[in-house]
Design a protein around this motif. Structure first.
Motif, PDB file in Angstrom:
ATOM      1  N   TYR A   1      19.941 -13.866 -18.612  1.00  0.00           N
ATOM      2  CA  TYR A   1      21.003 -13.276 -17.497  1.00  0.00           C
ATOM      3  C   TYR A   1      21.605 -14.596 -16.996  1.00  0.00           C
ATOM      4  O   TYR A   1      22.853 -14.343 -16.663  1.00  0.00           O
ATOM      5  CB  TYR A   1      20.049 -12.435 -16.816  1.00  0.00           C
ATOM      6  CG  TYR A   1      19.869 -11.192 -17.455  1.00  0.00           C
ATOM      7  CD1 TYR A   1      20.692 -10.047 -17.921  1.00  0.00           C
ATOM      8  CD2 TYR A   1      18.497 -10.991 -18.169  1.00  0.00           C
ATOM      9  CE1 TYR A   1      20.271  -9.060 -18.667  1.00  0.00           C
ATOM     10  CE2 TYR A   1      18.155  -9.714 -18.799  1.00  0.00           C
ATOM     11  CZ  TYR A   1      18.950  -8.810 -18.954  1.00  0.00           C
ATOM     12  OH  TYR A   1      18.594  -7.690 -19.901  1.00  0.00           O
ATOM     13  N   ARG A   2      20.800 -15.500 -16.779  1.00  0.00           N
ATOM     14  CA  ARG A   2      21.575 -16.385 -15.750  1.00  0.00           C
ATOM     15  C   ARG A   2      22.523 -17.284 -16.665  1.00  0.00           C
ATOM     16  O   ARG A   2      23.466 -17.701 -16.168  1.00  0.00           O
ATOM     17  CB  ARG A   2      20.309 -17.473 -15.458  1.00  0.00           C
ATOM     18  CG  ARG A   2      19.272 -17.094 -14.317  1.00  0.00           C
ATOM     19  CD  ARG A   2      18.317 -17.902 -14.036  1.00  0.00           C
ATOM     20  NE  ARG A   2      17.330 -17.259 -13.218  1.00  0.00           N
ATOM     21  CZ  ARG A   2      17.684 -17.668 -11.868  1.00  0.00           C
ATOM     22  NH1 ARG A   2      18.393 -18.460 -11.461  1.00  0.00           N
ATOM     23  NH2 ARG A   2      16.671 -16.812 -10.857  1.00  0.00           N
ATOM     24  N   ALA A   3      22.194 -17.559 -17.835  1.00  0.00           N
ATOM     25  CA  ALA A   3      23.189 -18.335 -18.873  1.00  0.00           C
ATOM     26  C   ALA A   3      24.475 -17.412 -18.714  1.00  0.00           C
ATOM     27  O   ALA A   3      25.436 -17.971 -18.823  1.00  0.00           O
ATOM     28  CB  ALA A   3      22.613 -18.449 -20.133  1.00  0.00           C
TER      29      ALA A   3
ATOM     30  N   LEU B   1      25.780  -5.075 -21.270  1.00  0.00           N
ATOM     31  CA  LEU B   1      25.223  -6.479 -21.495  1.00  0.00           C
ATOM     32  C   LEU B   1      23.984  -6.374 -21.425  1.00  0.00           C
ATOM     33  O   LEU B   1      23.171  -6.927 -22.584  1.00  0.00           O
ATOM     34  CB  LEU B   1      25.702  -6.841 -20.035  1.00  0.00           C
ATOM     35  CG  LEU B   1      25.113  -8.600 -19.903  1.00  0.00           C
ATOM     36  CD1 LEU B   1      26.439  -9.359 -18.936  1.00  0.00           C
ATOM     37  CD2 LEU B   1      23.927  -8.408 -19.134  1.00  0.00           C
ATOM     38  N   ARG B   2      23.227  -5.355 -21.075  1.00  0.00           N
ATOM     39  CA  ARG B   2      21.727  -5.154 -21.214  1.00  0.00           C
ATOM     40  C   ARG B   2      21.290  -4.817 -22.684  1.00  0.00           C
ATOM     41  O   ARG B   2      20.370  -5.523 -23.152  1.00  0.00           O
ATOM     42  CB  ARG B   2      21.082  -4.177 -20.476  1.00  0.00           C
ATOM     43  CG  ARG B   2      21.055  -4.386 -18.982  1.00  0.00           C
ATOM     44  CD  ARG B   2      20.043  -3.739 -18.089  1.00  0.00           C
ATOM     45  NE  ARG B   2      18.816  -4.308 -18.076  1.00  0.00           N
ATOM     46  CZ  ARG B   2      18.362  -5.057 -17.496  1.00  0.00           C
ATOM     47  NH1 ARG B   2      19.111  -5.951 -16.582  1.00  0.00           N
ATOM     48  NH2 ARG B   2      17.292  -5.545 -17.734  1.00  0.00           N
ATOM     49  N   GLU B   3      22.105  -4.166 -23.305  1.00  0.00           N
ATOM     50  CA  GLU B   3      21.742  -3.702 -24.695  1.00  0.00           C
ATOM     51  C   GLU B   3      21.951  -5.048 -25.474  1.00  0.00           C
ATOM     52  O   GLU B   3      20.972  -5.052 -26.337  1.00  0.00           O
ATOM     53  CB  GLU B   3      22.893  -2.644 -25.092  1.00  0.00           C
ATOM     54  CG  GLU B   3      22.746  -2.225 -26.739  1.00  0.00           C
ATOM     55  CD  GLU B   3      21.418  -1.553 -26.713  1.00  0.00           C
ATOM     56  OE1 GLU B   3      20.626  -1.120 -25.712  1.00  0.00           O
ATOM     57  OE2 GLU B   3      20.688  -1.890 -27.917  1.00  0.00           O
TER      58      GLU B   3
ATOM     59  N   GLY C   1      10.117 -10.704 -17.559  1.00  0.00           N
ATOM     60  CA  GLY C   1      11.425 -10.228 -17.050  1.00  0.00           C
ATOM     61  C   GLY C   1      11.342  -9.037 -16.130  1.00  0.00           C
ATOM     62  O   GLY C   1      10.246  -9.308 -15.361  1.00  0.00           O
ATOM     63  N   ARG C   2      12.020  -8.138 -16.160  1.00  0.00           N
ATOM     64  CA  ARG C   2      12.017  -6.994 -15.253  1.00  0.00           C
ATOM     65  C   ARG C   2      11.704  -5.584 -15.762  1.00  0.00           C
ATOM     66  O   ARG C   2      11.154  -4.820 -15.343  1.00  0.00           O
ATOM     67  CB  ARG C   2      13.205  -7.015 -14.623  1.00  0.00           C
ATOM     68  CG  ARG C   2      13.738  -8.201 -13.691  1.00  0.00           C
ATOM     69  CD  ARG C   2      12.841  -8.343 -12.679  1.00  0.00           C
ATOM     70  NE  ARG C   2      13.546  -9.163 -11.606  1.00  0.00           N
ATOM     71  CZ  ARG C   2      13.615 -10.629 -11.756  1.00  0.00           C
ATOM     72  NH1 ARG C   2      13.309 -11.022 -12.889  1.00  0.00           N
ATOM     73  NH2 ARG C   2      14.190 -11.446 -10.945  1.00  0.00           N
ATOM     74  N   ASP C   3      12.070  -5.570 -16.965  1.00  0.00           N
ATOM     75  CA  ASP C   3      12.055  -4.286 -17.722  1.00  0.00           C
ATOM     76  C   ASP C   3      11.383  -4.357 -19.107  1.00  0.00           C
ATOM     77  O   ASP C   3      11.628  -3.632 -20.059  1.00  0.00           O
ATOM     78  CB  ASP C   3      13.581  -3.709 -17.721  1.00  0.00           C
ATOM     79  CG  ASP C   3      14.448  -4.686 -18.633  1.00  0.00           C
ATOM     80  OD1 ASP C   3      13.938  -5.664 -18.970  1.00  0.00           O
ATOM     81  OD2 ASP C   3      15.379  -3.865 -19.121  1.00  0.00           O
TER      82      ASP C   3
ATOM     83  N   HIS D   1      16.712  -0.801  -6.864  1.00  0.00           N
ATOM     84  CA  HIS D   1      17.316   0.362  -6.655  1.00  0.00           C
ATOM     85  C   HIS D   1      18.505   0.528  -7.797  1.00  0.00           C
ATOM     86  O   HIS D   1      19.180   1.308  -7.633  1.00  0.00           O
ATOM     87  CB  HIS D   1      17.935   0.497  -5.373  1.00  0.00           C
ATOM     88  CG  HIS D   1      16.931   0.578  -4.189  1.00  0.00           C
ATOM     89  ND1 HIS D   1      16.231  -0.480  -3.625  1.00  0.00           N
ATOM     90  CD2 HIS D   1      16.427   1.627  -3.877  1.00  0.00           C
ATOM     91  CE1 HIS D   1      15.194  -0.271  -3.049  1.00  0.00           C
ATOM     92  NE2 HIS D   1      15.321   1.259  -2.981  1.00  0.00           N
ATOM     93  N   ARG D   2      18.625  -0.166  -8.602  1.00  0.00           N
ATOM     94  CA  ARG D   2      19.863  -0.296  -9.464  1.00  0.00           C
ATOM     95  C   ARG D   2      19.418   1.070 -10.567  1.00  0.00           C
ATOM     96  O   ARG D   2      18.501   1.375 -10.900  1.00  0.00           O
ATOM     97  CB  ARG D   2      20.076  -1.438 -10.313  1.00  0.00           C
ATOM     98  CG  ARG D   2      19.045  -1.904 -11.245  1.00  0.00           C
ATOM     99  CD  ARG D   2      19.425  -3.004 -11.797  1.00  0.00           C
ATOM    100  NE  ARG D   2      18.231  -3.667 -13.094  1.00  0.00           N
ATOM    101  CZ  ARG D   2      18.039  -4.766 -13.371  1.00  0.00           C
ATOM    102  NH1 ARG D   2      18.960  -5.749 -12.947  1.00  0.00           N
ATOM    103  NH2 ARG D   2      17.303  -4.955 -14.112  1.00  0.00           N
ATOM    104  N   MET D   3      20.681   1.571 -11.011  1.00  0.00           N
ATOM    105  CA  MET D   3      20.499   2.679 -11.807  1.00  0.00           C
ATOM    106  C   MET D   3      19.952   2.417 -13.250  1.00  0.00           C
ATOM    107  O   MET D   3      19.154   3.197 -13.678  1.00  0.00           O
ATOM    108  CB  MET D   3      21.744   3.410 -12.048  1.00  0.00           C
ATOM    109  CG  MET D   3      22.752   3.795 -10.782  1.00  0.00           C
ATOM    110  SD  MET D   3      21.849   5.277  -9.917  1.00  0.00           S
ATOM    111  CE  MET D   3      22.130   6.328 -11.386  1.00  0.00           C
TER     112      MET D   3
END
Ligand code: DC
Length: 229
Positions: free
Chosen positions: A36-38, A105-107, A126-128, A181-183
């Motif tokens: 995500y940073r790149a 983007l996440r997909e 990561g987060r998810d 809190h993001r959807m």
């Protein structure tokens, strides 16, 4: 393949834990925040003047993301530009947090992560990861610590000299809020994640603690067999 998911809050020591486990077990590590940073670096290079859904979707369309390793060091390139040296800038931390909720983007990033997990015995952090990317991971750890402690760790690691502890703490709390809190893919432990609060542990103790949990199952099933939860 054996897959270990590590999720958690910013500054909780996910990368150190992933590296520590990988060194002991000889697994690969994938730092997904770096992807995500790149992408944030590439987004900045293109000088977009807005960060809305349409703009991010337009941006991601023609992006080819590659993760590769130089020795043990992970590199990430976007459209053949290697952004590895810029990933830790504070501006990039904030931008990554703002573009990463975008579902398109996440997909794209999710597919890349799932391919990696199919190819290697690995630890993906990561987060998810446990909730979304690898819901069937063999082990799921959710790492966290009190915000003040995480901010102090970040402050001590920071290469930027003109940022105060107070600013790091404020920034970290804002990023926690956005991540939780993001959807899309909010940061939360999976139902079957092992929650590790390491406020009172050193990072070395955290590695030992998680390795003990892994090794118990390793011993039970034998190193060459797939680990069952
Ligand atoms: O873990 P990190 O600080 O390097 O992550 C950078 C940003 O990327 C963070 O604000 C949230 C986002 N991220 C994400 O949305 N999902 C992931 N699996 C990893 C990171």
């Amino acid at each position: 393949m054996i897959n270990i998911a590590i999720d958690g809050t910013v500054g909780s020591g996910k990368s150190t834990l992933a590296r520590g486990i990988a060194d002991r077990l000889g697994f690969h590590v994938l730092d997904t925040g770096a992807i995500y940073r790149a992408l944030a670096c590439s987004f900045r290079d293109e000088k977009h003047n807005k960060i809305d859904e349409q703009e991010v979707e337009e941006f991601i369309k023609d992006k080819n993301i590659e993760v590769f390793f130089v020795g043990k060091n992970q590199h990430v390139s976007v459209n053949a530009i290697d952004y590895t040296n810029m990933l830790r800038e504070e501006e990039i931390s904030n931008l990554a947090s703002q573009i990463s909720p975008n579902p398109v983007l996440r997909e794209k990033v999710r597919e890349l992560q799932q391919e990696f997990a199919k190819k290697y015995d690995c630890i993906i952090e990561g987060r998810d990861i446990a909730t979304d990317v690898l819901p069937n991971a063999d082990f799921k750890f959710f790492l966290t610590a009190k915000p003040e402690i995480r901010a102090m760790r970040r402050y001590q690691q920071s290469q930027e000299k003109n940022i105060s502890y107070g600013e790091v703490l404020k920034d970290l709390k804002e990023r926690d809020y956005r991540d939780e809190h993001r959807m899309i893919a909010p940061l939360k432990p999976a139902k079957d994640s092992i929650i590790v609060d390491n406020s009172q542990m050193t990072l070395e103790q955290t590695i030992e603690y998680c390795l003990n949990i892994i090794n118990k199952k390793y011993d039970k099933y034998g190193k060459n067999k797939r680990i069952k939860q």
